[in-house]
Design a protein around this motif. Structure first.
Motif, PDB file in Angstrom:
ATOM      1  N   ASP A 158       6.056  -1.297   9.332  1.00 27.71           N
ATOM      2  CA  ASP A 158       5.394  -1.064   7.964  1.00 27.71           C
ATOM      3  C   ASP A 158       4.454  -2.363   7.835  1.00 27.71           C
ATOM      4  OD1 ASP A 158       6.679   1.400   7.379  1.00 27.71           O
ATOM      5  OD2 ASP A 158       8.281   0.451   6.083  1.00 27.71           O
ATOM      6  N   GLU A 159       4.204  -3.150   8.564  1.00 29.56           N
ATOM      7  CA  GLU A 159       3.315  -4.251   8.456  1.00 29.56           C
ATOM      8  C   GLU A 159       2.080  -3.863   9.230  1.00 29.56           C
ATOM      9  OE1 GLU A 159       5.070  -8.028   8.916  1.00 29.56           O
ATOM     10  OE2 GLU A 159       3.067  -9.113   7.998  1.00 29.56           O
ATOM     11  N   ASP A 160       0.894  -3.959   8.666  1.00 31.20           N
ATOM     12  CA  ASP A 160      -0.418  -3.713   8.967  1.00 31.20           C
ATOM     13  C   ASP A 160      -0.722  -4.794  10.220  1.00 31.20           C
ATOM     14  OD1 ASP A 160      -3.125  -3.561   9.465  1.00 31.20           O
ATOM     15  OD2 ASP A 160      -3.713  -3.189   7.331  1.00 31.20           O
ATOM     16  N   SER A 214       2.849  -1.242   4.134  1.00 31.75           N
ATOM     17  CA  SER A 214       2.827   0.076   3.928  1.00 31.75           C
ATOM     18  C   SER A 214       4.124   0.542   3.239  1.00 31.75           C
ATOM     19  CB  SER A 214       2.487   1.075   5.022  1.00 31.75           C
ATOM     20  OG  SER A 214       2.942   2.217   4.915  1.00 31.75           O
ATOM     21  N   TYR A 236       0.654   0.172  11.802  1.00 27.04           N
ATOM     22  CA  TYR A 236       1.580  -0.347  11.151  1.00 27.04           C
ATOM     23  C   TYR A 236       2.630  -0.590  12.038  1.00 27.04           C
ATOM     24  CZ  TYR A 236      -0.937   1.174   6.964  1.00 27.04           C
ATOM     25  OH  TYR A 236      -1.832   1.027   6.151  1.00 27.04           O
ATOM     26  N   VAL A 255      -7.405   6.268   3.764  1.00 30.12           N
ATOM     27  CA  VAL A 255      -8.031   7.192   2.430  1.00 30.12           C
ATOM     28  C   VAL A 255      -7.807   6.209   1.150  1.00 30.12           C
ATOM     29  CG1 VAL A 255      -6.620   9.106   3.698  1.00 30.12           C
ATOM     30  CG2 VAL A 255      -5.379   7.742   1.939  1.00 30.12           C
ATOM     31  N   ARG A 300      -2.474  15.090  15.928  1.00 31.82           N
ATOM     32  CA  ARG A 300      -1.546  15.788  16.570  1.00 31.82           C
ATOM     33  C   ARG A 300      -2.132  16.864  17.505  1.00 31.82           C
ATOM     34  NH1 ARG A 300       2.563  16.527  11.334  1.00 31.82           N
ATOM     35  NH2 ARG A 300       2.474  14.147  11.199  1.00 31.82           N
ATOM     36  N   THR A 358      -1.138  13.811  10.906  1.00 37.12           N
ATOM     37  CA  THR A 358      -1.425  15.269  11.197  1.00 37.12           C
ATOM     38  C   THR A 358      -2.928  15.528  12.030  1.00 37.12           C
ATOM     39  OG1 THR A 358      -0.867  15.522   9.042  1.00 37.12           O
ATOM     40  CG2 THR A 358      -1.780  17.782   9.975  1.00 37.12           C
ATOM     41  N   GLY A 384      -3.507   4.715  -3.771  1.00 35.18           N
ATOM     42  CA  GLY A 384      -3.445   3.799  -4.885  1.00 35.18           C
ATOM     43  C   GLY A 384      -3.448   4.435  -6.314  1.00 35.18           C
ATOM     44  N   GLU A 399       2.084  13.988   3.921  1.00 35.62           N
ATOM     45  CA  GLU A 399       1.218  14.055   4.991  1.00 35.62           C
ATOM     46  C   GLU A 399      -0.195  14.913   4.234  1.00 35.62           C
ATOM     47  OE1 GLU A 399       2.758  16.283   8.273  1.00 35.62           O
ATOM     48  OE2 GLU A 399       4.020  14.671   9.020  1.00 35.62           O
ATOM     49  N   GLU A 418       0.837  -1.110  -0.046  1.00 34.31           N
ATOM     50  CA  GLU A 418       0.120   0.168  -0.002  1.00 34.31           C
ATOM     51  C   GLU A 418       0.946   1.125  -0.024  1.00 34.31           C
ATOM     52  OE1 GLU A 418      -3.106   1.698   3.302  1.00 34.31           O
ATOM     53  OE2 GLU A 418      -1.922   0.088   3.960  1.00 34.31           O
ATOM     54  N   PRO A 419       0.723   2.081  -0.823  1.00 38.50           N
ATOM     55  CA  PRO A 419       1.618   3.316  -0.898  1.00 38.50           C
ATOM     56  C   PRO A 419       1.202   4.337   0.471  1.00 38.50           C
ATOM     57  CG  PRO A 419      -0.363   3.602  -2.674  1.00 38.50           C
ATOM     58  CD  PRO A 419      -0.285   2.087  -2.096  1.00 38.50           C
ATOM     59  N   ARG A 420       2.454   4.758   0.841  1.00 35.01           N
ATOM     60  CA  ARG A 420       2.192   5.731   2.026  1.00 35.01           C
ATOM     61  C   ARG A 420       2.600   6.956   1.360  1.00 35.01           C
ATOM     62  NH1 ARG A 420       5.257   3.291   5.621  1.00 35.01           N
ATOM     63  NH2 ARG A 420       7.134   4.590   5.408  1.00 35.01           N
ATOM     64  N   TYR A 421       1.818   7.991   1.448  1.00 31.29           N
ATOM     65  CA  TYR A 421       2.013   9.333   0.788  1.00 31.29           C
ATOM     66  C   TYR A 421       2.598  10.235   1.738  1.00 31.29           C
ATOM     67  CZ  TYR A 421      -0.695   7.196  -2.944  1.00 31.29           C
ATOM     68  OH  TYR A 421      -1.072   6.641  -3.991  1.00 31.29           O
ATOM     69  N   LEU A 473      -2.318   5.702  10.689  1.00 27.58           N
ATOM     70  CA  LEU A 473      -2.566   6.546   9.667  1.00 27.58           C
ATOM     71  C   LEU A 473      -3.842   6.430   9.264  1.00 27.58           C
ATOM     72  CD1 LEU A 473      -0.111   5.687   6.664  1.00 27.58           C
ATOM     73  CD2 LEU A 473      -0.247   7.873   7.896  1.00 27.58           C
ATOM     74  N   VAL A 493      -1.926  14.158   1.712  1.00 25.17           N
ATOM     75  CA  VAL A 493      -2.702  13.348   1.309  1.00 25.17           C
ATOM     76  C   VAL A 493      -3.626  12.728   2.395  1.00 25.17           C
ATOM     77  CG1 VAL A 493      -3.199  11.209  -0.199  1.00 25.17           C
ATOM     78  CG2 VAL A 493      -1.380  12.701  -0.600  1.00 25.17           C
TER      79      VAL A 493
END
Lengths: 317, 92
Positions: free
Chosen positions: B62-64, A234, B59, B87, B12, B9, B90, A207, A202-205, B84, A209
Motif C-alpha cells: 500500500d505504499e507508493d 493507497s 504500491y 485516475v 489483464r 483490469t 479523491g 475496479e 489516496e483512496p483506492r476504489y 494501478l 473506477v
C-alpha cells in the motif's frame, strides 16, 4: 471570532481536537482538524471561495456568469453555496455513481447537474467538463485540478491555522484528490518546519473506477508536485470504512469515508513511530461529516465487513 | 523472494485474465523483469525509458514506490505489489 458579516466570511478557522483514545501513547499524539465545521460542511469551502474570489478579482467572473466544474460532490456543494451568495449560475459535471445525498444537496443550492458515465470514473467527468467549457466560451471553468488558488487557499489558510494551534507538529496527513490540500499545507509547513513529514492518503476504489481504455488516458492533476510529499499510501474501501467506524466509536467524531482513509494512514505512521520509541504530533484532516454517506449503511452495519458492502461501485471519497 | 502482484483490469489481457500473479525478485525492477519473462509485453507497459510510466502507480504493501526508492525498492518474501492506473480520484 464568532461574528461574521456573511456566510462566506465564516469559511476556515476550524478547530483542532486531540484524539487521546486513538493515539498509541502519551508521546505519539493524533490531532484532527475538523473541516466539517465549514459553512457547507466540508474542507472544499476553502478552495471554492478562493477560486471564485480570484476569478472575480482578475475579471474572468462577472455578474450573471455561468460557472462549470467537474466535481463528484463536495467542491460542487461549496461552489453552489458561493455561487448562490454571489449570484452566479453553476453547472456540475459528476459521475452518475456518486451518492444521492450529494445530488440532492446540489439541487437544493440551485445547481444544475450533468451526469458523466460511471464507467469512466472521474476522468470522464473531467473530460466532459473540458469539452463543454470549450463549446461555451462564455462559461467559466475554475478547474480545481489545475487552479493554483485551490492550493493557495490551504497555503494561506489551513497550513497557518495548523501551525498556530500545533507548533510542535511533526506530521501532516491529508487526502489526495485534486492534491490542493496536500500541496498548499505541505508547502507552507515545509517552509516553517524543515523536518515535517507530509503524508498522502489516496483512496483506492473498486475496479470499475479504473476501467480506462488505455493507460495513456490516465490523469495526474496539474497541481500535483511529488516533491512536496514524504510518502503516499493507497487505502482501500475496507480499511477506510473500518477506520471511519472506529473514529465514531472511540472518539465520537462522525466523519465521511475519505476521513477514514486518512486516519488509516495516520494510524500507520503513528504505530511506526511508537514502535521505534519516538514521539510525534500527527495532524490530519477530517474532510467532511458522515451526513452525505448515511444512505450507504456504513454507520449502522453490524460489522465492518457488512459496512463495506454499501460502498461497492461508489466513488466514496 | 516471491511476491504477489495485483494486476488492474486494463492489463489483464496480458496475464491471461489473471487478477493476481506471483513473481520473483529482490527489487521492483527484478520483479518487473520476471513479469516480462512470463507475460511478454507487460514490463513495457509499466516502465518507459527506464522510469515508471507517468500514468502507472505501483504500491508495495500500500505504499507508493515513488517514495520508497522507485524501481530499486527492496522487496521481502510475501510482499503485496499493487499496480494501478492514475485516475482523477479523491473527494473532489
Amino acid at each position: 471570532m464568532t461574528r461574521y458579516s456573511s456566510l462566506v466570511d465564516a469559511v476556515g478557522g476550524t478547530p483542532l481536537v486531540g484524539l487521546p483514545r486513538l493515539s498509541p501513547s502519551a508521546d505519539v499524539r493524533l490531532w484532527a482538524k475538523l473541516e466539517d465545521r465549514n459553512p457547507t460542511g466540508s474542507i472544499k469551502d476553502r478552495p471554492a471561495l478562493a477560486m471564485v474570489a480570484a476569478a472575480e478579482a482578475d475579471g474572468r467572473l462577472r455578474p450573471g456568469c455561468t460557472v462549470i466544474e467537474p466535481t463528484s460532490g463536495n467542491t460542487g456543494i461549496s461552489l453552489a453555496m458561493v455561487c448562490r451568495v454571489k449570484g452566479y449560475r453553476l453547472i456540475c459535471v459528476m459521475p452518475e455513481n456518486t451518492s444521492q445525498e450529494r445530488k440532492l444537496l446540489l439541487r437544493a443550492y440551485g445547481a444544475q447537474i450533468i451526469s458523466s458515465p460511471a464507467a469512466g470514473g472521474s476522468n470522464a467527468a473531467v473530460a466532459m467538463a473540458k469539452e463543454l467549457a470549450a463549446d461555451h466560451p462564455d462559461w467559466v471553468m475554475l478547474y480545481q485540478y489545475g487552479n493554483p488558488d485551490n492550493a493557495l487557499a490551504h497555503y494561506t489558510g489551513t497550513g497557518p491555522e495548523l501551525l498556530v494551534d500545533l507548533p510542535e507538529l511533526t506530521h501532516f496527513v491529508g487526502g489526495l484528490g485534486t492534491t490542493g490540500t496536500l500541496m498548499g499545507v505541505g508547502r507552507y509547513l515545509r517552509e516553517q518546519l524543515p523536518d515535517v513529514q507530509i503524508v498522502a492518503a489516496e483512496p483506492r476504489y473498486g475496479e470499475l473506477v479504473y476501467g480506462l481504455r488505455n493507460l495513456d488516458e490516465g490523469f495526474v492533476p496539474e497541481l500535483y508536485d511529488e516533491s512536496v510529499l514524504t510518502s503516499r499510501f493507497s487505502v482501500g474501501p475496507d480499511d477506510a470504512v473500518r477506520r471511519t467506524r472506529e473514529l465514531l466509536e472511540v472518539e465520537g467524531i462522525f466523519a465521511g469515508i475519505s476521513t477514514g482513509a486518512i486516519l488509516h494512514a495516520a494510524l500507520g505512521i503513528a504505530a511506526r513511530v511508537a514502535r521505534d520509541g519516538g514521539s510525534a504530533d500527527i495532524a490530519f484532516v477530517v474532510c467532511d461529516g458522515g451526513w452525505k454517506y448515511l444512505s450507504t449503511g456504513v454507520y449502522e452495519a453490524g460489522d465492518d465487513a457488512q459496512a463495506s458492502v454499501g460502498l461497492e461501485g461508489q466513488l466514496w471519497a | 523472494m516471491s511476491v504477489s502482484v495485483s494486476v488492474p483490469t486494463i492489463l489483464r489481457p496480458m496475464t491471461k485474465g489473471e487478477k493476481s500473479v506471483s513473481a520473483d525478485g529482490a527489487t521492483l525492477s527484478e520483479v518487473i523483469a520476471d513479469l516480462e519473462n512470463n507475460y511478454a509485453g507487460l514490463g513495457g507497459r509499466l516502465v518507459k525509458d527506464g522510469a515508471l510510466h507517468r500514468f502507472v502507480n505501483i504500491y508495495v504493501n500500500d505504499e507508493d514506490v515513488r517514495f520508497t526508492g522507485g524501481l530499486d525498492t527492496q522487496l521481502k518474501d510475501g510482499d503485496q505489489v499493487t499496480i494501478l492506473p492514475a485516475v482523477a480520484g479523491g473527494r473532489f
